[in-house]
Design a protein around this motif. Structure first.
Motif, PDB file in Angstrom:
ATOM      1  N   ASP A 282      -6.418 -15.009  -6.321  1.00 36.20           N
ATOM      2  CA  ASP A 282      -7.033 -15.064  -4.993  1.00 36.20           C
ATOM      3  C   ASP A 282      -6.882 -13.669  -4.368  1.00 36.20           C
ATOM      4  N   PRO A 283      -7.965 -12.876  -4.371  1.00 36.74           N
ATOM      5  CA  PRO A 283      -7.838 -11.497  -3.903  1.00 36.74           C
ATOM      6  C   PRO A 283      -7.447 -11.384  -2.431  1.00 36.74           C
ATOM      7  N   SER A 284      -7.938 -12.268  -1.579  1.00 38.77           N
ATOM      8  CA  SER A 284      -7.598 -12.152  -0.152  1.00 38.77           C
ATOM      9  C   SER A 284      -6.125 -12.462   0.087  1.00 38.77           C
ATOM     10  N   ARG A 285      -5.565 -13.412  -0.657  1.00 43.99           N
ATOM     11  CA  ARG A 285      -4.142 -13.745  -0.483  1.00 43.99           C
ATOM     12  C   ARG A 285      -3.249 -12.677  -1.116  1.00 43.99           C
ATOM     13  N   LEU A 286      -3.683 -12.105  -2.240  1.00 38.40           N
ATOM     14  CA  LEU A 286      -2.928 -11.006  -2.833  1.00 38.40           C
ATOM     15  C   LEU A 286      -2.913  -9.824  -1.860  1.00 38.40           C
ATOM     16  N   ARG A 287      -4.062  -9.533  -1.273  1.00 39.33           N
ATOM     17  CA  ARG A 287      -4.150  -8.451  -0.288  1.00 39.33           C
ATOM     18  C   ARG A 287      -3.222  -8.745   0.892  1.00 39.33           C
TER      19      ARG A 287
END
Length: 187
Positions: A70-75
């Protein structure tokens, strides 16, 4: 500045509430990890430069260019950890290192694991205070809360997101020397 802080607090409370209620859903998709890291680096390099700090990013040669997560949560995890690193560092450096864990350190089932290290030369955290780091609304020192601000939710949210994504999170720190926050992520 005050409005931005209030908006961040509201967003943190909403995210924390969703996580605690089991209503936060991860959206796993393939994305270019290097692009995400480069974008964060350019954002935080500016913050570091304002404090005359060196900012470094190191990505291991074996780290895949494209991962599924999940790119938004990793960010969000990285932003929380980097914002803290810069906030609590007056001189020296802040760096991000990403590499693959050696096979013998990966968990059962041979799921490839990536490890992220966010290191700083900041104020550091006592061993006793490290026990409370990832608890909600917990600030290790109330004097720091007044001096640096913050809701006490950033690390709690980061820890819960890491766990939801199948990883682990931790910290190694020495007061007066600096801290390294780390987390693993299956890829």
């Amino acid at each position: 500045e005050g409005g931005r802080s209030l908006l961040q607090l509201v967003n943190d409370v909403l995210d924390f509430s969703r996580i605690e209620a089991g209503r936060l859903e991860l959206v796993t998709t393939s994305f270019r990890l290097h692009d995400l890291l480069d974008g964060l680096a350019s954002l935080f390099e500016k913050d570091a430069a304002l404090k005359k700090l060196y900012f470094g990013l190191s990505i291991g040669d074996d780290v895949p260019e494209v991962i599924a997560a999940d790119p938004s949560r990793l960010r969000q995890i990285l932003q929380n950890l980097l914002a803290n690193a810069i906030k609590f560092t007056e001189k020296g450096s802040v760096s991000v290192t990403v590499k693959m864990l050696p096979k013998e350190q990966q968990r059962a089932g041979n799921v490839p694991m990536m490890i992220f290290h966010i290191s700083d030369t900041g104020i550091g955290i006592s061993e006793q205070d490290q026990q409370r780091l990832f608890q909600e609304f917990s600030q290790v020192d109330t004097n720091l809360d007044r001096r640096f601000g913050g809701s006490g939710l950033g690390l709690a949210i980061a820890a819960r997101l890491v766990m939801l994504m199948g990883g682990k999170i931790g910290c190694h720190s020495v007061p007066g020397v600096g801290s390294t926050f780390w987390f693993t992520l299956p890829v």
